[in-house]
Write a protein that holds these residues in place. Structure first.
Motif, PDB file in Angstrom:
ATOM      1  N   GLY A  62     -33.269 -26.108 -23.958  1.00  0.00           N
ATOM      2  CA  GLY A  62     -31.856 -26.210 -23.085  1.00  0.00           C
ATOM      3  C   GLY A  62     -30.638 -25.625 -23.892  1.00  0.00           C
ATOM      4  N   ARG A  63     -30.775 -26.262 -25.115  1.00  0.00           N
ATOM      5  CA  ARG A  63     -29.376 -25.790 -25.904  1.00  0.00           C
ATOM      6  C   ARG A  63     -29.281 -24.337 -26.313  1.00  0.00           C
ATOM      7  NH1 ARG A  63     -29.263 -27.926 -31.780  1.00  0.00           N
ATOM      8  NH2 ARG A  63     -30.999 -26.234 -31.707  1.00  0.00           N
ATOM      9  N   GLU A  64     -30.341 -23.782 -26.795  1.00  0.00           N
ATOM     10  CA  GLU A  64     -30.461 -22.354 -26.930  1.00  0.00           C
ATOM     11  C   GLU A  64     -30.327 -21.467 -25.470  1.00  0.00           C
ATOM     12  OE1 GLU A  64     -30.379 -21.515 -29.981  1.00  0.00           O
ATOM     13  OE2 GLU A  64     -30.186 -23.849 -30.380  1.00  0.00           O
ATOM     14  N   THR A  65     -31.010 -21.837 -24.811  1.00  0.00           N
ATOM     15  CA  THR A  65     -30.812 -20.977 -23.504  1.00  0.00           C
ATOM     16  C   THR A  65     -29.546 -21.185 -22.842  1.00  0.00           C
ATOM     17  OG1 THR A  65     -33.112 -21.603 -22.854  1.00  0.00           O
ATOM     18  CG2 THR A  65     -31.821 -20.662 -21.171  1.00  0.00           C
ATOM     19  N   ALA A  66     -28.779 -22.428 -23.066  1.00  0.00           N
ATOM     20  CA  ALA A  66     -27.466 -22.522 -22.307  1.00  0.00           C
ATOM     21  C   ALA A  66     -26.681 -21.611 -23.131  1.00  0.00           C
ATOM     22  CB  ALA A  66     -27.355 -24.087 -22.410  1.00  0.00           C
ATOM     23  N   LEU A  67     -26.753 -21.701 -24.485  1.00  0.00           N
ATOM     24  CA  LEU A  67     -25.869 -20.746 -25.359  1.00  0.00           C
ATOM     25  C   LEU A  67     -25.896 -19.395 -25.017  1.00  0.00           C
ATOM     26  CD1 LEU A  67     -23.886 -20.878 -27.706  1.00  0.00           C
ATOM     27  CD2 LEU A  67     -25.664 -20.986 -29.383  1.00  0.00           C
ATOM     28  N   TYR A  68     -27.074 -18.891 -24.822  1.00  0.00           N
ATOM     29  CA  TYR A  68     -27.415 -17.508 -24.778  1.00  0.00           C
ATOM     30  C   TYR A  68     -26.892 -17.146 -23.420  1.00  0.00           C
ATOM     31  CZ  TYR A  68     -30.158 -17.955 -28.996  1.00  0.00           C
ATOM     32  OH  TYR A  68     -30.702 -18.519 -30.279  1.00  0.00           O
ATOM     33  N   MET A  69     -27.031 -18.212 -22.374  1.00  0.00           N
ATOM     34  CA  MET A  69     -26.511 -17.808 -21.052  1.00  0.00           C
ATOM     35  C   MET A  69     -25.087 -17.576 -20.991  1.00  0.00           C
ATOM     36  SD  MET A  69     -29.147 -17.256 -19.081  1.00  0.00           S
ATOM     37  CE  MET A  69     -28.328 -16.846 -17.398  1.00  0.00           C
ATOM     38  N   THR A  70     -24.382 -18.183 -22.072  1.00  0.00           N
ATOM     39  CA  THR A  70     -22.963 -18.070 -22.181  1.00  0.00           C
ATOM     40  C   THR A  70     -22.526 -16.520 -22.440  1.00  0.00           C
ATOM     41  OG1 THR A  70     -22.701 -18.956 -24.329  1.00  0.00           O
ATOM     42  CG2 THR A  70     -22.416 -20.660 -22.302  1.00  0.00           C
ATOM     43  N   TRP A  71     -23.330 -16.200 -23.210  1.00  0.00           N
ATOM     44  CA  TRP A  71     -23.048 -14.806 -23.922  1.00  0.00           C
ATOM     45  C   TRP A  71     -23.340 -13.626 -22.756  1.00  0.00           C
ATOM     46  CZ3 TRP A  71     -20.046 -13.772 -27.624  1.00  0.00           C
ATOM     47  CH2 TRP A  71     -19.785 -14.737 -28.845  1.00  0.00           C
ATOM     48  N   LEU A  72     -24.578 -13.796 -22.113  1.00  0.00           N
ATOM     49  CA  LEU A  72     -24.720 -12.994 -21.023  1.00  0.00           C
ATOM     50  C   LEU A  72     -23.569 -13.085 -19.840  1.00  0.00           C
ATOM     51  CD1 LEU A  72     -26.520 -11.297 -19.337  1.00  0.00           C
ATOM     52  CD2 LEU A  72     -27.591 -13.185 -18.319  1.00  0.00           C
ATOM     53  N   ALA A  73     -22.933 -14.295 -19.707  1.00  0.00           N
ATOM     54  CA  ALA A  73     -22.037 -14.449 -18.765  1.00  0.00           C
ATOM     55  C   ALA A  73     -20.651 -13.717 -19.204  1.00  0.00           C
ATOM     56  CB  ALA A  73     -21.694 -16.010 -18.554  1.00  0.00           C
ATOM     57  N   GLU A  74     -20.609 -13.835 -20.460  1.00  0.00           N
ATOM     58  CA  GLU A  74     -19.429 -13.154 -20.947  1.00  0.00           C
ATOM     59  C   GLU A  74     -19.450 -11.728 -20.853  1.00  0.00           C
ATOM     60  OE1 GLU A  74     -16.454 -13.071 -24.907  1.00  0.00           O
ATOM     61  OE2 GLU A  74     -17.789 -14.750 -24.444  1.00  0.00           O
ATOM     62  N   SER A  75     -20.639 -11.224 -21.187  1.00  0.00           N
ATOM     63  CA  SER A  75     -20.837  -9.526 -21.337  1.00  0.00           C
ATOM     64  C   SER A  75     -20.685  -9.226 -19.993  1.00  0.00           C
ATOM     65  CB  SER A  75     -22.219  -9.187 -21.958  1.00  0.00           C
ATOM     66  OG  SER A  75     -23.217  -9.771 -21.209  1.00  0.00           O
ATOM     67  N   LEU A  76     -21.476 -10.014 -18.870  1.00  0.00           N
ATOM     68  CA  LEU A  76     -21.223  -9.586 -17.662  1.00  0.00           C
ATOM     69  C   LEU A  76     -19.707  -9.323 -16.890  1.00  0.00           C
ATOM     70  CD1 LEU A  76     -24.180 -11.394 -15.945  1.00  0.00           C
ATOM     71  CD2 LEU A  76     -23.964  -8.838 -16.061  1.00  0.00           C
ATOM     72  N   LEU A  77     -18.916 -10.511 -17.397  1.00  0.00           N
ATOM     73  CA  LEU A  77     -17.481 -10.445 -17.101  1.00  0.00           C
ATOM     74  C   LEU A  77     -16.816  -9.269 -17.608  1.00  0.00           C
ATOM     75  CD1 LEU A  77     -16.094 -12.409 -15.556  1.00  0.00           C
ATOM     76  CD2 LEU A  77     -15.376 -13.697 -17.529  1.00  0.00           C
ATOM     77  N   GLN A  78     -17.239  -8.890 -18.758  1.00  0.00           N
ATOM     78  CA  GLN A  78     -16.649  -7.613 -19.341  1.00  0.00           C
ATOM     79  C   GLN A  78     -16.923  -6.327 -18.702  1.00  0.00           C
ATOM     80  OE1 GLN A  78     -17.950  -7.443 -23.356  1.00  0.00           O
ATOM     81  NE2 GLN A  78     -16.617  -9.110 -24.336  1.00  0.00           N
ATOM     82  N   ALA A  79     -18.187  -6.464 -17.868  1.00  0.00           N
ATOM     83  CA  ALA A  79     -18.425  -5.280 -17.171  1.00  0.00           C
ATOM     84  C   ALA A  79     -18.049  -5.495 -15.914  1.00  0.00           C
ATOM     85  CB  ALA A  79     -20.181  -5.216 -17.313  1.00  0.00           C
ATOM     86  N   ASN A  80     -17.121  -6.353 -15.533  1.00  0.00           N
ATOM     87  CA  ASN A  80     -16.368  -6.573 -14.109  1.00  0.00           C
ATOM     88  C   ASN A  80     -17.534  -6.874 -13.225  1.00  0.00           C
ATOM     89  OD1 ASN A  80     -13.985  -6.660 -12.693  1.00  0.00           O
ATOM     90  ND2 ASN A  80     -14.316  -4.918 -11.954  1.00  0.00           N
ATOM     91  N   GLU A  81     -18.806  -7.411 -13.692  1.00  0.00           N
ATOM     92  CA  GLU A  81     -19.663  -8.264 -12.604  1.00  0.00           C
ATOM     93  C   GLU A  81     -19.373  -9.709 -12.582  1.00  0.00           C
ATOM     94  OE1 GLU A  81     -22.159  -6.858 -11.003  1.00  0.00           O
ATOM     95  OE2 GLU A  81     -22.100  -4.867 -11.907  1.00  0.00           O
ATOM     96  N   VAL A  82     -18.235 -10.058 -11.822  1.00  0.00           N
ATOM     97  CA  VAL A  82     -17.695 -11.408 -11.992  1.00  0.00           C
ATOM     98  C   VAL A  82     -18.895 -12.323 -11.293  1.00  0.00           C
ATOM     99  CG1 VAL A  82     -15.971 -12.919 -11.062  1.00  0.00           C
ATOM    100  CG2 VAL A  82     -15.654 -10.664 -11.635  1.00  0.00           C
TER     101      VAL A  82
END
Length: 419
Positions: free
Chosen positions: A346-366
């Motif tokens: 849970g912890r690692e997956t949650a942490l890594y999903m936050t980085w995916l979310a941020e990269s998607l936000l940078q790509a304007n995939e809100v």
């Protein structure tokens, strides 16, 4: 009525006691005493033997028939329970289902190092091997349980092992192994303490671990402590200082570390360079990671590098490119890598999903960013990690700029309810 020891001997059949102990991850002497009914079995030992003998729950049932399964009853703790529980926690491999229970059991079982120190015992190979096994089991627990839940447990283990190093009698060779164990424990203590949000304390552990490992002749272990400190400093301190620390760790161990270890140390260089914003240096370091990992020889690796695999390497690369605001590079890597992580970690997956979310936000995939953030939020509830909480706080602030998007509103609703 058949005793537990009699049943255990019968179910063992023609298998030697030594082989049964090896398969069940038990000390053969302890198993011999259990079979002779000189030591009471614990449910965990019974389960381990049931698994080896493919006996269903026959031995566990015998334990339960002779008393309630072991658990802490307030006000009824007995000194001998420490010895039983300390042995028991080593018989079960941590999983997502049992890790938190094992962590709690570990906390209340007095480490065998304490008993040995009180008795003024001379420490031999068997005792130092037990310490080494406990260190690795703590690492495995950290795969499933966040630093907020493991901090007290790991630091207590470090204190007990340090006291053993200070007060027990042993040969020079055993002393070196104890120093190395202290170095490894200090690194784990630093990691979980940092994950719990206590950064000054974590720094002290890392520096102490570096000195202990170096004194024991474990250059790679000393470098692991220093580069772990570099990783923390990159996240919460001066990123330029982190670059210096990470490069020093890599350079100091380069001539003696295994290829996998050098890949790990180079990862932390890449992360520090990304925090500084040096694209060229970060990309060069990521190239070193891949090059070193291609030449890995797992049989030569220290046990503490077990977790570094291609998925973890991809995660770090994706995080580096996200930090450098290169979403076209980051998103494909992180999407591929996070697909291989389940809710069990849970912890690692949650942490890594936050980085995916941020990269998607940078790509304007809100919308997709909010969906990834929502999964991270749900996993974080059992993560027990200050790092994950901080990442989600930052994501929440970024997503707040897009009110009215259904996925964002759903994320904000869940985040508000969890606050």
């Amino acid at each position: 009525m058949e005793t537990f020891g009699q049943a255990a001997r019968r179910l063992r059949g023609g298998m030697s006691l030594r082989e049964a102990a090896r398969r069940a991850h038990l000390d053969s002497g302890h198993l011999s005493r259990v079979e002779a009914d000189k030591r009471p079995p614990t449910p965990l030992i019974a389960q381990a033997l049931d698994d080896v003998y493919e006996a269903g729950r026959k031995l566990v049932s015998l334990v339960e028939a002779n008393g309630e399964p072991w658990e802490l009853h307030h006000g009824m703790w007995r000194p001998k329970d420490s010895e039983l529980l300390a042995a028991a926690v080593l018989t079960t491999t941590p999983t997502a289902e049992n890790a938190l229970t094992l962590a709690h059991q570990w906390l209340i079982a007095e480490p065998p190092q304490v008993t040995a120190t009180r008795a003024g015992r001379r420490i031999g190979v068997a005792q130092v091997q037990e310490v080494e096994k406990r260190v690795h089991r703590l690492r495995k627990l950290d795969d499933y349980v966040g630093g907020q839940d493991t901090h007290a447990m790991v630091t207590a283990e470090l204190a007990a092992t340090t006291a053993l190093l200070r007060d027990a009698a042993y040969t020079e060779e055993i002393g070196k192994r104890l120093l190395i164990a202290v170095g490894e424990l200090a690194q784990v203590a630093g990691w979980v303490t940092s994950d719990a949000g206590h950064h000054a304390e974590a720094e002290r552990y890392y520096l102490a671990g570096m000195r202990a490992a170096h004194a024991g002749g474990d250059v790679a272990g000393a470098a692991n402590n220093l580069s772990s400190l570099a990783y923390q400093v990159a996240n919460v301190g001066d990123a330029r200082e982190a670059v210096t620390l990470a490069k020093s760790a890599y350079a100091g161990a380069r001539s003696v570390a295994t290829a996998t270890t050098k890949a790990l140390l180079a990862e932390r260089v890449a992360w520090a360079e990304a925090q500084v914003g040096d694209v060229t240096a970060a990309e060069r370091a990521l190239g070193t990671v891949e090059e070193q990992y291609e030449h890995r020889q797992p049989a030569d690796d220290p046990i503490w590098v077990y977790w570094l695999d291609e998925g973890e390497i991809d995660i770090m690369a994706g995080r580096v490119w996200t930090q450098l605001r290169r979403p076209l590079r980051a998103v494909p890597i992180l999407e591929r890598a996070t697909a291989g992580y389940s809710d069990e970690t849970g912890r690692e997956t949650a942490l890594y999903m936050t980085w995916l979310a941020e990269s998607l936000l940078q790509a304007n995939e809100v919308e997709r960013a909010a969906e990834a953030a929502t999964r991270a939020l749900r996993l974080s509830r059992k993560a027990g990690s200050s790092r994950v909480s901080e990442r989600l706080r930052l994501l929440r602030a970024k997503l707040a700029k897009f009110p009215g998007v259904p996925e964002v509103d759903a994320f904000e609703g869940e985040a508000s309810a969890s606050a």
